[in-house]
Design a protein around this motif. Structure first.
Motif, mmCIF file in Angstrom:
data_model
loop_
_atom_site.group_PDB
_atom_site.id
_atom_site.type_symbol
_atom_site.label_atom_id
_atom_site.label_comp_id
_atom_site.label_asym_id
_atom_site.label_seq_id
_atom_site.Cartn_x
_atom_site.Cartn_y
_atom_site.Cartn_z
ATOM 1 N N LEU A 58 0.825 -1.204 0.000
ATOM 2 C CA LEU A 58 0.000 0.000 0.000
ATOM 3 C C LEU A 58 0.862 1.259 0.000
ATOM 4 O O LEU A 58 0.516 2.260 -0.644
ATOM 5 C CB LEU A 58 -0.928 -0.002 1.216
ATOM 6 N N LEU A 61 2.085 1.708 -3.507
ATOM 7 C CA LEU A 61 0.990 2.181 -4.349
ATOM 8 C C LEU A 61 0.720 3.669 -4.120
ATOM 9 O O LEU A 61 0.408 4.408 -5.062
ATOM 10 C CB LEU A 61 -0.271 1.364 -4.063
ATOM 11 N N ALA A 62 0.851 4.112 -2.869
ATOM 12 C CA ALA A 62 0.657 5.532 -2.574
ATOM 13 C C ALA A 62 1.742 6.383 -3.219
ATOM 14 O O ALA A 62 1.480 7.510 -3.665
ATOM 15 C CB ALA A 62 0.635 5.752 -1.065
ATOM 16 N N GLU A 72 -9.215 2.240 -3.604
ATOM 17 C CA GLU A 72 -8.771 1.671 -4.875
ATOM 18 C C GLU A 72 -7.383 1.051 -4.726
ATOM 19 O O GLU A 72 -7.108 -0.009 -5.301
ATOM 20 C CB GLU A 72 -8.763 2.742 -5.965
ATOM 21 N N ARG A 73 -6.507 1.698 -3.951
ATOM 22 C CA ARG A 73 -5.193 1.093 -3.689
ATOM 23 C C ARG A 73 -5.358 -0.222 -2.929
ATOM 24 O O ARG A 73 -4.628 -1.187 -3.184
ATOM 25 C CB ARG A 73 -4.315 2.082 -2.919
ATOM 26 N N GLU A 74 -6.300 -0.257 -2.005
ATOM 27 C CA GLU A 74 -6.566 -1.498 -1.270
ATOM 28 C C GLU A 74 -7.053 -2.589 -2.219
ATOM 29 O O GLU A 74 -6.628 -3.750 -2.122
ATOM 30 C CB GLU A 74 -7.605 -1.241 -0.180
ATOM 31 N N TRP A 289 3.848 -5.338 -6.120
ATOM 32 C CA TRP A 289 4.054 -4.057 -5.449
ATOM 33 C C TRP A 289 4.856 -4.159 -4.161
ATOM 34 O O TRP A 289 5.069 -3.147 -3.481
ATOM 35 C CB TRP A 289 2.702 -3.390 -5.173
#
Length: 306
Positions: A58, A61-62, A72-74, A289
């Motif tokens: 996460l 992704l951020a 949406e990232r989750e 990721w």
């Protein structure tokens, strides 16, 4: 590490780990391929978000998508775990996947041209997306004699077993990462062979290139070999379609060859990662990721908290 250099305790530990691995492999190979892949994907999607690595995914992704809503990232992170679980299950049935050609669609005309016009000498780079274990699947079909490098596991028993599952995809050899391996790969290219790399991992001894708007560590070795020996560099990817079905793509990437050597390699590596970024943006849930890819991420995290 050779078995002779292991202590009795480490030998016992590695033997136990290997026994568990083979038990899991036995179960996965006993199941139909689609069922094994779906089961492991669902299991990882359920369990992996409870680990520290989920928070790390996460965080990455951020960094890559600062304007994306957290939900949406989750969603992307959980879908990533499902894909990784599928890859894990499919890794135990690579021999069956290798033979099951109806599961693939191909866009590899550039690789075919490389085999016919350059005597097969080329450098292939790919990334951890879809099921990356399969990206070399069409290489033999188009006439490429491919060798590859991988990061060896600490457990020598598990390493030998898992590397053996992948040997069909690399008829010219699958070598653990080392200085001697680098020399072997260079010689293979000079002899008219193809070499393959997963080039999206962090390499702090390499160069920094832009990646999702942030500096990231990257290996310059593939571009260096392609530039030095005047052979094509192909960027490749595997896209997961429905279930255990894949699209494999390979395209020639133009890299600078006529300027300063250091600058050409730097720019060529940046171009590789620019292509990787474009592909990841298309299917973000299929990339891994959890890589520690970005440079100086810790200091940037502190700045955001101040």
């Amino acid at each position: 590490m050779s078995n002779q250099n292991l202590s009795a305790f480490m030998k016992l530990r590695y033997a136990c780990e290997y026994a568990v691995l083979r038990a899991v492999a036995g179960v996965m190979r006993a199941l139909p391929l689609e069922l094994a892949s779906r089961f492991m994907g669902a299991t990882w999607r359920l369990i992996a978000p409870l680990t520290k690595r989920h928070a790390h995914a996460l965080e990455n992704l951020a960094l890559a998508f600062p304007d994306m809503p957290p939900e949406e990232r989750e969603r992307i992170a959980r879908a990533m775990w499902a894909n990784l679980g599928r890859v894990a299950a499919e890794s135990f049935q690579l021999d069956r996947l290798y033979r099951d050609r109806h599961r693939y669609t191909l866009d590899v005309e550039d690789a075919r041209n490389c085999a016919s016009q350059n005597s097969g000498a080329c450098v292939l780079v790919s990334l951890h997306t879809g099921n990356w274990e399969l990206v070399a699947q069409p290489a033999a079909d188009v006439g490429l004699e491919t060798a590859a490098v991988y990061q060896a596991l600490k457990n020598p028993f598990a390493d030998r077993y898992l590397a053996g599952l992948r040997h069909l995809f690399y008829p010219a050899g699958l070598y653990p990462k080392s200085h001697s391996t680098a020399r072997k790969l260079v010689q293979h290219v000079r002899d008219g062979g193809a070499i393959a790399f997963l080039a999206d991992q962090r390499d702090v001894r390499g160069v920094q290139v832009p990646f999702f708007g942030q500096p990231a560590w990257a290996t310059p070795f593939p571009v260096m070999v392609a530039r030095t020996y005047g052979v094509p560099l192909l960027v490749c990817r595997t896209i997961r379609r429905e279930g255990v079905n894949f699209h494999i793509e390979a395209k020639t990437l133009d890299i600078p060859r006529d300027g300063d050597r250091h600058s050409d390699i730097q720019e060529g590596t940046a171009r590789v990662h620019a292509q990787f970024e474009r592909w990841i943006r298309e299917y973000p849930e299929q990339w891994m990721w959890i890589h520690r890819k970005w440079a100086d991420k810790k200091s940037r995290r502190k700045k955001r908290l101040i």
